[in-house]
Design a protein around this motif. Structure first.
Motif, PDB file in Angstrom:
ATOM      1  N   LEU A  71      56.953  43.184  56.921  1.00 25.83           N
ATOM      2  CA  LEU A  71      57.914  42.220  56.404  1.00 25.83           C
ATOM      3  C   LEU A  71      58.266  41.225  57.499  1.00 25.83           C
ATOM      4  O   LEU A  71      58.678  41.610  58.589  1.00 25.83           O
ATOM      5  N   VAL A  72      58.100  39.937  57.192  1.00 28.64           N
ATOM      6  CA  VAL A  72      58.311  38.886  58.191  1.00 28.64           C
ATOM      7  C   VAL A  72      59.251  37.820  57.639  1.00 28.64           C
ATOM      8  O   VAL A  72      59.358  37.623  56.429  1.00 28.64           O
ATOM      9  N   GLY A  73      59.914  37.106  58.535  1.00 28.02           N
ATOM     10  CA  GLY A  73      60.667  35.924  58.140  1.00 28.02           C
ATOM     11  C   GLY A  73      59.709  34.809  57.764  1.00 28.02           C
ATOM     12  O   GLY A  73      58.567  34.761  58.224  1.00 28.02           O
ATOM     13  N   ARG A  74      60.194  33.891  56.924  1.00 28.53           N
ATOM     14  CA  ARG A  74      59.355  32.767  56.497  1.00 28.53           C
ATOM     15  C   ARG A  74      58.987  31.866  57.674  1.00 28.53           C
ATOM     16  O   ARG A  74      58.018  31.098  57.604  1.00 28.53           O
ATOM     17  N   HIS A  75      59.710  32.004  58.776  1.00 31.66           N
ATOM     18  CA  HIS A  75      59.560  31.092  59.908  1.00 31.66           C
ATOM     19  C   HIS A  75      58.683  31.694  61.007  1.00 31.66           C
ATOM     20  O   HIS A  75      58.717  31.239  62.154  1.00 31.66           O
TER      21      HIS A  75
ATOM     22  N   ASP B  31      59.337  42.163  61.306  1.00 28.21           N
ATOM     23  CA  ASP B  31      59.123  41.251  62.424  1.00 28.21           C
ATOM     24  C   ASP B  31      59.850  39.946  62.159  1.00 28.21           C
ATOM     25  O   ASP B  31      59.786  39.397  61.064  1.00 28.21           O
ATOM     26  N   LEU B  32      60.547  39.434  63.173  1.00 30.25           N
ATOM     27  CA  LEU B  32      61.335  38.215  63.007  1.00 30.25           C
ATOM     28  C   LEU B  32      61.113  37.277  64.173  1.00 30.25           C
ATOM     29  O   LEU B  32      61.230  37.672  65.336  1.00 30.25           O
TER      30      LEU B  32
ATOM     31  N   GLY C 110      50.924  32.369  65.739  1.00 32.38           N
ATOM     32  CA  GLY C 110      50.129  33.278  66.557  1.00 32.38           C
ATOM     33  C   GLY C 110      50.335  34.731  66.179  1.00 32.38           C
ATOM     34  O   GLY C 110      49.393  35.539  66.207  1.00 32.38           O
ATOM     35  N   ASN C 111      51.570  35.089  65.811  1.00 31.49           N
ATOM     36  CA  ASN C 111      51.833  36.456  65.377  1.00 31.49           C
ATOM     37  C   ASN C 111      51.138  36.739  64.050  1.00 31.49           C
ATOM     38  O   ASN C 111      50.576  37.824  63.845  1.00 31.49           O
TER      39      ASN C 111
ATOM     40  N   TYR D  55      61.095  47.404  64.624  1.00 27.75           N
ATOM     41  CA  TYR D  55      61.580  46.030  64.524  1.00 27.75           C
ATOM     42  C   TYR D  55      61.153  45.255  65.765  1.00 27.75           C
ATOM     43  O   TYR D  55      61.531  45.597  66.878  1.00 27.75           O
ATOM     44  N   PHE D  56      60.321  44.223  65.544  1.00 26.63           N
ATOM     45  CA  PHE D  56      59.850  43.348  66.611  1.00 26.63           C
ATOM     46  C   PHE D  56      60.581  42.006  66.507  1.00 26.63           C
ATOM     47  O   PHE D  56      60.753  41.480  65.407  1.00 26.63           O
TER      48      PHE D  56
END
Length: 393
Positions: A107-111, A158-159, A115-116, A186-187
């Motif tokens: 799960l990631v933020g839209r932003h 990840d955020l 590179g990640n 949590y990264f």
């Protein structure tokens, strides 16, 4: 910070004497003369005494840098590793979290930094899925929406805390509280946060955090920090090893029990000496005072841009960082950057690749980016605005 303190910072920074106005601190900021001296001193030591023989002093400087990084992040020195870039640091930690299985979710933020996302392709090829945390009404990653997405298949949250394409400050601590409550790794990508605003890894509840040395820390290119929470370390199995990260023991090669399991025996002691000096300077200056100055300077720039016809700002969130994304009607962002450069004014420009999920969601193909530092002055703001008016007209 007082005007005298700002002037003292500028006097100690060669780039401020060059006649160039630098508003690209999010790309790479300007190092102090003392940081340059620390690099050069180690290089001269290596040239004089022999590169390997000078390594003993280099190792001492490296550990001094590690302690300074720990102080800045409120972390044990042993939880800090150094890498050649923020992307390298993040990718090493991400790969060490594997192997990935079909059906697992990231799960990631839209932003999220491009590179990640590129590194995550290895997990996607193994059958994992990358899913976007919905945004709240301000455009920030929403902790409430995140909580509703949690199930047993979520392997990583990840955020990107401060995105590269604008002034958003994502709610990193609130996201961390959700992750910790459910026991999910949590990264945090803090590439634009460390050195700009206070960062407390304990309060953030993060397991991994990375940042580049060249940005707001004012360190040299080719350096980066990687924080790994000590209790989380055993869950990470790095693919890259050597005799430093996995030293020989009576039982064979064994991974170190601190963050140095992500380091190798071959490093640039000169660059890390420079980074160490930059970190010490930041600690002496005080990150809270730096952040206050950044907020004041960026607010003045935003106000000036809002009063300028044909300028569109691309801010999101309820709190704003010192990264100001905008476009000037009729201008390509990269051409605007080039034209300002000819006037000896540095800004940045970002394409879709930097933050593809957010840029595509907002229909943006490129943005120009002003990013500030305590080094910037009101006079420099006036020069920037005058140049934009000339190009606009």
């Amino acid at each position: 910070m007082t005007p005298l303190e700002v002037q003292q910072l500028r006097d100690a920074t060669p780039g401020c004497q060059s006649g160039i106005v630098h508003f690209n601190h999010a790309g790479a900021s300007l190092p102090s003369q003392a940081t340059l001296d620390a690099i050069i001193d180690q290089l001269q030591r290596e040239a004089r005494d022999g590169p390997m023989e000078a390594g003993e002093q280099g190792a001492l400087l490296l550990e001094k840098a590690r302690r300074a990084a720990g102080q800045l992040l409120n972390a044990p020195a042993a939880s800090i590793a150094f890498a050649s870039s923020g992307s390298t640091a993040w990718s090493m930690a991400f790969q060490a979290l594997g192997p990935w299985q079909p059906g697992e979710r990231i799960l990631v933020g839209r932003h999220e930094w491009g590179g990640n996302l590129a590194s995550m392709e290895l997990a996607v090829q193994a059958g994992a899925r990358v899913e976007v945390i919905p945004c709240d009404e301000t455009g920030a990653a929403c902790p409430v929406a995140l909580a509703s997405m949690i199930d047993s298949n979520v392997k990583l949250i990840d955020l990107t805390w401060l995105p590269a394409n604008g002034g958003l400050i994502n709610p990193a601590q609130a996201i961390g509280e959700v992750a910790r409550r459910h026991g999910i790794p949590y990264f945090i990508d803090a590439g634009q946060a460390v050195g700009q605003l206070p960062v407390d890894v304990q309060a953030l509840h993060c397991d991994v955090l990375k940042a580049a040395g060249r940005k707001h820390l004012r360190g040299p290119r080719g350096t980066a920090l990687l924080y790994v929470r000590p209790d989380f370390l055993e869950r990470l199995n790095p693919a890259q090893r050597d005799v430093f990260s996995a030293p020989w023991t009576a039982a064979g090669f064994d991974l170190r029990n601190d963050a140095r399991r992500f380091e190798t025996s071959e490093v640039s002691f000169a660059l890390l000496a420079g980074l160490g000096n930059a970190l010490q300077e930041m600690n002496r200056l005080g990150i809270e005072r730096v952040w206050e100055r950044v907020e004041q300077t960026s607010a003045r720039i935003r106000e000036a841009l809002c009063q300028m016809p044909r300028i569109s700002l691309h801010d999101l969130g309820s709190a704003r960082s010192g990264l100001i994304a905008f476009n000037l009607a009729g201008w390509d962002a990269f051409e605007l950057k080039r034209s300002l450069g000819l006037k000896r004014i540095n800004i940045g420009a970002n394409s879709v690749a930097y933050t593809p999920l957010d840029m595509q969601a907002r229909g943006l193909t490129s943005v120009a980016r002003i990013s500030v530092s305590p080094l910037n002055t009101d006079q420099e703001i006036e020069l920037l605005m005058d140049a934009l008016r000339e190009l606009r007209d």
